[in-house]
Design an enzyme around this catalytic site. Structure first.
Site, PDB file in Angstrom:
ATOM      1  N   ARG A   1      75.188  56.604  83.708  1.00 44.01           N
ATOM      2  CA  ARG A   1      74.490  55.890  82.592  1.00 44.01           C
ATOM      3  C   ARG A   1      72.845  56.254  82.989  1.00 44.01           C
ATOM      4  O   ARG A   1      72.059  56.646  81.993  1.00 44.01           O
ATOM      5  CB  ARG A   1      74.768  54.699  82.459  1.00 44.01           C
ATOM      6  CG  ARG A   1      76.259  54.567  81.708  1.00 44.01           C
ATOM      7  CD  ARG A   1      77.073  53.396  81.584  1.00 44.01           C
ATOM      8  NE  ARG A   1      78.115  53.638  80.793  1.00 44.01           N
ATOM      9  CZ  ARG A   1      79.038  52.646  81.218  1.00 44.01           C
ATOM     10  NH1 ARG A   1      78.974  51.390  81.799  1.00 44.01           N
ATOM     11  NH2 ARG A   1      80.300  52.847  80.718  1.00 44.01           N
TER      12      ARG A   1
ATOM     13  N   GLU B   1      79.451  58.831  77.954  1.00 43.44           N
ATOM     14  CA  GLU B   1      79.316  57.993  79.206  1.00 43.44           C
ATOM     15  C   GLU B   1      79.500  56.463  78.737  1.00 43.44           C
ATOM     16  O   GLU B   1      78.823  55.365  79.233  1.00 43.44           O
ATOM     17  CB  GLU B   1      77.963  57.990  79.749  1.00 43.44           C
ATOM     18  CG  GLU B   1      78.063  57.949  81.386  1.00 43.44           C
ATOM     19  CD  GLU B   1      78.549  59.161  82.048  1.00 43.44           C
ATOM     20  OE1 GLU B   1      78.885  58.892  83.249  1.00 43.44           O
ATOM     21  OE2 GLU B   1      78.934  59.988  81.577  1.00 43.44           O
TER      22      GLU B   1
ATOM     23  N   THR C   1      88.168  59.927  80.167  1.00 49.55           N
ATOM     24  CA  THR C   1      88.330  59.687  78.914  1.00 49.55           C
ATOM     25  C   THR C   1      89.785  60.304  78.406  1.00 49.55           C
ATOM     26  O   THR C   1      90.017  61.364  78.978  1.00 49.55           O
ATOM     27  CB  THR C   1      87.499  60.205  77.749  1.00 49.55           C
ATOM     28  OG1 THR C   1      86.226  59.617  78.100  1.00 49.55           O
ATOM     29  CG2 THR C   1      87.947  59.987  76.370  1.00 49.55           C
ATOM     30  N   GLU C   2      90.656  59.618  77.746  1.00 50.58           N
ATOM     31  CA  GLU C   2      91.985  60.240  77.236  1.00 50.58           C
ATOM     32  C   GLU C   2      92.092  60.499  75.857  1.00 50.58           C
ATOM     33  O   GLU C   2      91.398  59.801  75.018  1.00 50.58           O
ATOM     34  CB  GLU C   2      92.972  59.361  77.910  1.00 50.58           C
ATOM     35  CG  GLU C   2      93.199  59.101  79.317  1.00 50.58           C
ATOM     36  CD  GLU C   2      94.544  58.513  79.871  1.00 50.58           C
ATOM     37  OE1 GLU C   2      94.579  58.345  81.152  1.00 50.58           O
ATOM     38  OE2 GLU C   2      95.189  58.061  79.039  1.00 50.58           O
TER      39      GLU C   2
ATOM     40  N   TRP D   1      87.583  65.780  76.803  1.00 51.65           N
ATOM     41  CA  TRP D   1      86.105  65.907  76.836  1.00 51.65           C
ATOM     42  C   TRP D   1      85.647  65.809  78.142  1.00 51.65           C
ATOM     43  O   TRP D   1      84.653  64.934  78.317  1.00 51.65           O
ATOM     44  CB  TRP D   1      85.366  64.704  75.829  1.00 51.65           C
ATOM     45  CG  TRP D   1      85.726  64.767  74.412  1.00 51.65           C
ATOM     46  CD1 TRP D   1      86.420  63.880  73.701  1.00 51.65           C
ATOM     47  CD2 TRP D   1      85.169  65.662  73.514  1.00 51.65           C
ATOM     48  NE1 TRP D   1      86.443  64.374  72.347  1.00 51.65           N
ATOM     49  CE2 TRP D   1      85.556  65.381  72.336  1.00 51.65           C
ATOM     50  CE3 TRP D   1      84.171  66.775  73.762  1.00 51.65           C
ATOM     51  CZ2 TRP D   1      85.264  66.150  70.912  1.00 51.65           C
ATOM     52  CZ3 TRP D   1      84.016  67.368  72.531  1.00 51.65           C
ATOM     53  CH2 TRP D   1      84.430  67.352  71.349  1.00 51.65           C
ATOM     54  N   ILE D   2      86.171  66.682  78.971  1.00 51.49           N
ATOM     55  CA  ILE D   2      85.666  66.802  80.320  1.00 51.49           C
ATOM     56  C   ILE D   2      84.715  67.802  80.514  1.00 51.49           C
ATOM     57  O   ILE D   2      84.902  69.081  80.400  1.00 51.49           O
ATOM     58  CB  ILE D   2      86.849  67.155  81.292  1.00 51.49           C
ATOM     59  CG1 ILE D   2      88.023  65.996  80.917  1.00 51.49           C
ATOM     60  CG2 ILE D   2      86.424  67.082  82.485  1.00 51.49           C
ATOM     61  CD1 ILE D   2      87.629  64.599  81.047  1.00 51.49           C
TER      62      ILE D   2
ATOM     63  N   HIS E   1      57.752  68.186  61.023  1.00 51.85           N
ATOM     64  CA  HIS E   1      57.849  69.796  61.049  1.00 51.85           C
ATOM     65  C   HIS E   1      58.004  69.876  59.338  1.00 51.85           C
ATOM     66  O   HIS E   1      57.948  71.220  58.967  1.00 51.85           O
ATOM     67  CB  HIS E   1      58.717  70.554  61.716  1.00 51.85           C
ATOM     68  CG  HIS E   1      58.611  70.662  63.090  1.00 51.85           C
ATOM     69  ND1 HIS E   1      58.493  69.742  64.022  1.00 51.85           N
ATOM     70  CD2 HIS E   1      57.976  71.778  63.758  1.00 51.85           C
ATOM     71  CE1 HIS E   1      57.836  70.318  65.255  1.00 51.85           C
ATOM     72  NE2 HIS E   1      57.803  71.620  65.226  1.00 51.85           N
ATOM     73  N   GLY E   2      58.501  69.096  58.522  1.00 56.22           N
ATOM     74  CA  GLY E   2      58.813  69.373  57.100  1.00 56.22           C
ATOM     75  C   GLY E   2      59.970  70.152  57.156  1.00 56.22           C
ATOM     76  O   GLY E   2      60.894  70.086  57.852  1.00 56.22           O
ATOM     77  N   GLY E   3      59.916  71.314  56.174  1.00 55.81           N
ATOM     78  CA  GLY E   3      61.143  71.956  56.039  1.00 55.81           C
ATOM     79  C   GLY E   3      61.426  72.809  57.024  1.00 55.81           C
ATOM     80  O   GLY E   3      62.666  73.110  57.533  1.00 55.81           O
TER      81      GLY E   3
END
Length: 387
Positions: free
Chosen positions: A243, A363, A124-125, A154-155, A338-340
């Site tokens: 993947r 990916e 990715t660039e 993002w390596i 779990h609610g709150g």
């Protein structure tokens, strides 16, 4: 779906014990402040996690892709970041064993098997995202060397890797553009700069950085397989493994969220009975377990196809797409159960909810996965144009 051998199941069980005894009780020592988990990574090295896809002749464990996926799931069940620590490394292991020259395999695989050298992949660039065809990072030939200029972002594991599998352009004149790309095996050195860690919502502890290549010189022998222009096809094969690994990470996160919800739904009572007996909560649990199992089976199916030597771009794409979306949904449903308390850092479910989006985006985004799946679906089911 093929079953694991007895030895492979023992490996999965060993990693599961490591997760239950040493990872889950300690995640909060590292995760909140984004601290690198060096002790846990060292234990993973001792367990052989970095050598899972390295051939035995080079000191690796050499398990099936199915076993690799199950180990990944166990690690992610404990802490998704640890599963990410072997992600790119394992893709580069696969690329070396599949396409590397004898000299390249001998130079890297023995040390990668032990984790002495950790590897990562750089695709990715900045500003490019999933548009690899528009890649700008390039390497020009100069004498017996290649001179690299460009940047990647993002390596994962960038600061701790001793080997980078860099996809870059080595011939700008070839059309289509992907035929001018090569994978270079790059070791850190002059002209190679690793940025500070990029801040992230989840996937903490393991760094993601930007890499900058400024007139970095590597020998021409750094080209994976020794032949320029093969990098696109090589990396696309590697991404099938990647993947599957991301899908397995998603299954692990979803399994952890489901397990916590099951426990809480039995312990928490309302209106005089455990909350799982209320239809709304029971429905959540039923949907969650169904999604987790479906994701696991899709992931195993893609892994089996890779082990059979067949192309698995559609199967790996389907597994990654479904498992990552399921992980996000299951993590949210665990918070509902779990609610709150699901919104509180006192419980792990809020971490699962922060970790889950990475698998949707990483990916190759799920929007890209849908394109891949559709293209392969048509390619495999072409209608005779005479009719």
């Amino acid at each position: 779906m093929s079953t694991l051998s007895a030895d492979e199941q023992e490996i999965v069980d060993l990693v599961g014990t490591f997760v239950d005894e040493k990872v889950r009780p300690r995640v909060r020592e590292f995760e909140p402040d984004d601290i690198y988990p060096g002790e846990l990574i060292d234990e993973m090295k001792r367990l052989g996690c970095f050598g899972l896809l390295v051939p035995a002749e080079y000191g690796g464990v050499e398990v099936s892709t199915g076993c690799f996926a199950r180990v990944t799931e166990e690690l992610a069940r404990g802490w998704m970041s640890l599963a990410g620590a072997i992600g790119g490394h394992s893709v580069i292991s696969y690329l070396l064993r599949t396409f590397g020259t004898d000299e390249q395999r001998a130079a890297y695989l023995p040390r990668m098997a032990t984790g002495e050298i950790r590897a990562t992949m750089a695709l990715t660039e900045p500003g490019g995202g999933s548009d690899l065809q528009g890649m700008r990072t390039a390497a020009r030939a100069e004498g017996g060397e290649l001179v690299i200029n460009g940047s990647k972002t993002w390596i994962s594991n960038a600061a701790h890797s001793g080997l980078v599998g860099l996809l870059c352009v080595t011939d700008r004149d070839v059309r289509p553009a992907h035929r001018g790309m090569s994978v270079l095996l790059v070791e850190p050195g002059a002209g190679f700069v690793v940025s500070k860690k990029l801040p992230k919502l989840g996937y903490r502890g393991v760094e993601a950085c930007e890499l900058v290549f400024d007139d970095m010189r590597v020998p021409a022998a750094a080209i994976l397989g020794g032949v320029a222009g093969s990098g696109w096809n090589q990396m696309m094969r590697g991404l099938e493994v990647g993947r599957v690994q991301v899908a397995a990470r998603a299954v692990g996160v979803a399994q952890a969220a489901l397990a916590d919800a099951i426990v809480y739904a039995q312990q928490r009572e309302s209106f005089g009975k455990p909350i799982w007996q209320h239809q709304a909560v029971g429905t959540h649990l039923a949907n969650m377990v169904t999604k987790v199992q479906a994701a696991r089976l899709l992931t195993a199916d893609a892994a089996d196809r890779i082990d059979q030597g067949a192309r698995a771009d559609m199967e790996a794409g389907m597994a990654k797409l479904f498992a990552s979306e399921a992980a996000m949904e299951v993590a949210l449903d665990a918070m509902r159960v779990h609610g709150g308390y699901g919104y509180s850092k006192e419980y792990d479910v809020e971490r699962y909810f922060r970790d889950a989006p990475l698998m949707i985006l990483g990916e190759g985004t799920n929007e890209i996965q849908r394109n891949v799946i559709a293209a392969q679906l048509i390619s495999r089911n072409k209608v005779d144009e005479r009719f």
